[in-house]
Design a protein around this motif. Structure first.
Motif, PDB file in Angstrom:
ATOM      1  N   ASN A 143     -16.040  -0.555   0.292  1.00  0.00           N
ATOM      2  CA  ASN A 143     -15.179  -1.055  -0.780  1.00  0.00           C
ATOM      3  C   ASN A 143     -13.715  -1.141  -0.342  1.00  0.00           C
ATOM      4  O   ASN A 143     -12.826  -1.240  -1.169  1.00  0.00           O
ATOM      5  CB  ASN A 143     -15.347  -0.234  -2.067  1.00  0.00           C
ATOM      6  CG  ASN A 143     -14.920   1.203  -1.867  1.00  0.00           C
ATOM      7  OD1 ASN A 143     -14.443   1.570  -0.786  1.00  0.00           O
ATOM      8  ND2 ASN A 143     -15.076   2.020  -2.886  1.00  0.00           N
ATOM      9  N   VAL A 144     -13.482  -1.066   0.958  1.00  0.00           N
ATOM     10  CA  VAL A 144     -12.144  -1.355   1.491  1.00  0.00           C
ATOM     11  C   VAL A 144     -12.291  -2.463   2.530  1.00  0.00           C
ATOM     12  O   VAL A 144     -13.354  -2.595   3.143  1.00  0.00           O
ATOM     13  CB  VAL A 144     -11.482  -0.133   2.174  1.00  0.00           C
ATOM     14  CG1 VAL A 144     -11.063   0.904   1.177  1.00  0.00           C
ATOM     15  CG2 VAL A 144     -12.393   0.460   3.234  1.00  0.00           C
ATOM     16  N   VAL A 147      -8.393  -3.311   8.153  1.00  0.00           N
ATOM     17  CA  VAL A 147      -6.952  -3.510   8.142  1.00  0.00           C
ATOM     18  C   VAL A 147      -6.531  -4.355   9.345  1.00  0.00           C
ATOM     19  O   VAL A 147      -7.133  -4.277  10.415  1.00  0.00           O
ATOM     20  CB  VAL A 147      -6.256  -2.122   8.153  1.00  0.00           C
ATOM     21  CG1 VAL A 147      -6.268  -1.482   9.525  1.00  0.00           C
ATOM     22  CG2 VAL A 147      -4.866  -2.195   7.618  1.00  0.00           C
ATOM     23  N   MET A 148      -5.562  -5.221   9.115  1.00  0.00           N
ATOM     24  CA  MET A 148      -4.950  -5.937  10.240  1.00  0.00           C
ATOM     25  C   MET A 148      -3.487  -5.528  10.283  1.00  0.00           C
ATOM     26  O   MET A 148      -2.706  -5.875   9.395  1.00  0.00           O
ATOM     27  CB  MET A 148      -5.084  -7.456  10.051  1.00  0.00           C
ATOM     28  CG  MET A 148      -4.462  -8.258  11.185  1.00  0.00           C
ATOM     29  SD  MET A 148      -5.132  -7.824  12.812  1.00  0.00           S
ATOM     30  CE  MET A 148      -6.791  -8.465  12.694  1.00  0.00           C
ATOM     31  N   MET A 149      -3.145  -4.744  11.301  1.00  0.00           N
ATOM     32  CA  MET A 149      -1.759  -4.303  11.442  1.00  0.00           C
ATOM     33  C   MET A 149      -0.943  -5.421  12.095  1.00  0.00           C
ATOM     34  O   MET A 149      -1.439  -6.112  12.991  1.00  0.00           O
ATOM     35  CB  MET A 149      -1.699  -3.053  12.308  1.00  0.00           C
ATOM     36  CG  MET A 149      -2.348  -1.854  11.662  1.00  0.00           C
ATOM     37  SD  MET A 149      -2.161  -0.397  12.709  1.00  0.00           S
ATOM     38  CE  MET A 149      -3.867   0.031  12.956  1.00  0.00           C
ATOM     39  N   ASP A 174       1.705  -3.952   7.230  1.00  0.00           N
ATOM     40  CA  ASP A 174       2.979  -4.180   7.920  1.00  0.00           C
ATOM     41  C   ASP A 174       3.415  -2.858   8.552  1.00  0.00           C
ATOM     42  O   ASP A 174       3.700  -1.899   7.829  1.00  0.00           O
ATOM     43  CB  ASP A 174       4.001  -4.669   6.885  1.00  0.00           C
ATOM     44  CG  ASP A 174       5.360  -4.976   7.484  1.00  0.00           C
ATOM     45  OD1 ASP A 174       5.594  -4.646   8.664  1.00  0.00           O
ATOM     46  OD2 ASP A 174       6.200  -5.527   6.747  1.00  0.00           O
ATOM     47  N   VAL A 175       3.446  -2.797   9.867  1.00  0.00           N
ATOM     48  CA  VAL A 175       3.784  -1.529  10.524  1.00  0.00           C
ATOM     49  C   VAL A 175       5.240  -1.488  10.987  1.00  0.00           C
ATOM     50  O   VAL A 175       5.638  -0.538  11.653  1.00  0.00           O
ATOM     51  CB  VAL A 175       2.817  -1.201  11.692  1.00  0.00           C
ATOM     52  CG1 VAL A 175       1.391  -1.086  11.193  1.00  0.00           C
ATOM     53  CG2 VAL A 175       2.926  -2.209  12.828  1.00  0.00           C
ATOM     54  N   GLY A 176       6.033  -2.529  10.628  1.00  0.00           N
ATOM     55  CA  GLY A 176       7.456  -2.441  10.912  1.00  0.00           C
ATOM     56  C   GLY A 176       7.993  -3.582  11.754  1.00  0.00           C
ATOM     57  O   GLY A 176       7.417  -4.668  11.816  1.00  0.00           O
ATOM     58  N   GLY A 177       9.107  -3.311  12.411  1.00  0.00           N
ATOM     59  CA  GLY A 177       9.810  -4.324  13.199  1.00  0.00           C
ATOM     60  C   GLY A 177       9.123  -4.585  14.534  1.00  0.00           C
ATOM     61  O   GLY A 177       8.128  -3.938  14.885  1.00  0.00           O
ATOM     62  N   LEU A 178       9.696  -5.492  15.290  1.00  0.00           N
ATOM     63  CA  LEU A 178       9.054  -5.878  16.552  1.00  0.00           C
ATOM     64  C   LEU A 178       9.030  -4.727  17.565  1.00  0.00           C
ATOM     65  O   LEU A 178       8.217  -4.723  18.484  1.00  0.00           O
ATOM     66  CB  LEU A 178       9.749  -7.115  17.137  1.00  0.00           C
ATOM     67  CG  LEU A 178       8.859  -8.000  18.017  1.00  0.00           C
ATOM     68  CD1 LEU A 178       7.646  -8.516  17.260  1.00  0.00           C
ATOM     69  CD2 LEU A 178       9.643  -9.143  18.609  1.00  0.00           C
ATOM     70  N   ALA A 208      -7.352   1.433   6.242  1.00  0.00           N
ATOM     71  CA  ALA A 208      -6.254   2.282   5.770  1.00  0.00           C
ATOM     72  C   ALA A 208      -6.661   2.908   4.443  1.00  0.00           C
ATOM     73  O   ALA A 208      -6.910   2.190   3.475  1.00  0.00           O
ATOM     74  CB  ALA A 208      -4.984   1.450   5.596  1.00  0.00           C
ATOM     75  N   LEU A 209      -6.756   4.226   4.402  1.00  0.00           N
ATOM     76  CA  LEU A 209      -7.081   4.934   3.161  1.00  0.00           C
ATOM     77  C   LEU A 209      -5.840   5.677   2.702  1.00  0.00           C
ATOM     78  O   LEU A 209      -5.119   6.233   3.520  1.00  0.00           O
ATOM     79  CB  LEU A 209      -8.222   5.929   3.400  1.00  0.00           C
ATOM     80  CG  LEU A 209      -9.516   5.344   3.991  1.00  0.00           C
ATOM     81  CD1 LEU A 209     -10.569   6.433   4.141  1.00  0.00           C
ATOM     82  CD2 LEU A 209     -10.053   4.211   3.139  1.00  0.00           C
ATOM     83  N   ARG A 210      -5.608   5.669   1.402  1.00  0.00           N
ATOM     84  CA  ARG A 210      -4.397   6.321   0.891  1.00  0.00           C
ATOM     85  C   ARG A 210      -4.739   7.102  -0.361  1.00  0.00           C
ATOM     86  O   ARG A 210      -5.639   6.724  -1.100  1.00  0.00           O
ATOM     87  CB  ARG A 210      -3.341   5.271   0.493  1.00  0.00           C
ATOM     88  CG  ARG A 210      -2.957   4.342   1.604  1.00  0.00           C
ATOM     89  CD  ARG A 210      -2.049   3.244   1.055  1.00  0.00           C
ATOM     90  NE  ARG A 210      -1.693   2.300   2.076  1.00  0.00           N
ATOM     91  CZ  ARG A 210      -2.424   1.246   2.427  1.00  0.00           C
ATOM     92  NH1 ARG A 210      -3.581   1.003   1.801  1.00  0.00           N
ATOM     93  NH2 ARG A 210      -2.027   0.436   3.388  1.00  0.00           N
TER      94      ARG A 210
END
Ligand SMILES: NC(=O)c1ccc[n+]([C@@H]2O[C@H](COP(=O)([O-])OP(=O)(O)OC[C@H]3O[C@@H](n4cnc5c(N)ncnc54)[C@H](OP(=O)(O)O)[C@@H]3O)[C@@H](O)[C@H]2O)c1
Length: 211
Positions: A143-144, A147-149, A174-178, A208-210
């Protein structure tokens, strides 16, 4: 959206195919006569279009780069003027001997690409798994979504790529900047070592589980 692909082998072809089926105008940047790889991609989906590289890139809103890492300089150099201002999705990975980081972990491939094509908005995505998962991103029974980071410096470009990731059946993370690209490239190497050298399934993906 107008999307151009530079490179449409194991990685580029399924992504181009699925994005076309999702309703985008997808053009393969192809020299004449068409290479075997281009013909194979067209056989898979005859609604994909081809155009000379400069024309394909000029008309595109988003350009996917899915070439061998060593070819990045030549591939982007050939369309340097047309790439200016474009969202450039970096699907490439620098891989060195023994499955080490191809740039000795000093600098990421994506940062190098950004310096090769300084007026583009580079977003690294579609790199952390093998192509088998781009062929088919469905993981029934969970049911998840897998993930594509992805990472990049430009927030608007990242929004565009996040939307495409969602359309392709992934949860965009989204894991952040370049500057995070180096770490994504190591995530890739971890996957490759587990699967290509080890005994894990090529359909191994992360979620990704939260709470
Ligand atoms: N394979 C995987 O599972 C996987 C997964 C994630 C990311 N990646 C990364 O994705 C990239 C592509 O891998 P792949 O397995 O898809 O490779 P591939 O099947 O060999 O396809 C490479 C594509 O790049 C094109 N190309 C080569 N040199 C070029 C140049 N100078 N200018 C323009 N196009 C050029 C080839 O065109 P022609 O055939 O017409 O020469 C072909 O369409 C690599 O950087 C790889 O590290 C691979």
């Amino acid at each position: 959206m107008n999307i151009a692909f530079i490179g449409y082998g194991n990685v580029g072809a399924p992504l181009a195919d699925h994005l076309q089926r999702a309703g985008h105008n997808v053009v393969l940047a192809a020299d004449q006569p068409l290479s075997e790889t281009a013909q194979k991609a067209l056989k898979r989906n005859s609604n994909l279009k081809t155009a000379p590289p400069r024309e394909a890139v000029k008309e595109a809103d988003v350009v996917f780069l899915a070439t061998p890492f060593q070819a990045n300089e030549a591939a982007t150099g050939a369309v340097a003027a047309e790439l200016e201002g474009k969202v450039l999705v970096d699907c490439t990975n620098p891989v060195g001997p023994g499955l080490a980081h191809g740039l000795n972990s000093v600098r990421s491939g994506s940062e190098m690409l950004q310096s090769l094509a300084p007026k583009t908005k580079v977003v690294k995505a579609f790199t952390i798994y093998g192509f088998e998962n781009f062929e088919n991103s469905a993981y029934p029974g969970y049911n998840v979504k897998p993930v594509m980071m992805f990472c990049g410096a430009d927030p608007t470009a990242k929004q565009v790529v996040a939307q495409l990731i969602t359309e392709l059946g992934w949860e965009p993370l989204d894991v952040g900047g370049l500057e995070q690209a180096l770490h994504l490239e190591h995530v890739t190497l971890l996957w490759v070592r587990l699967v290509r050298m080890g005994r894990q399934s090529p359909n191994l993906v992360w979620a990704a589980l939260r709470r």
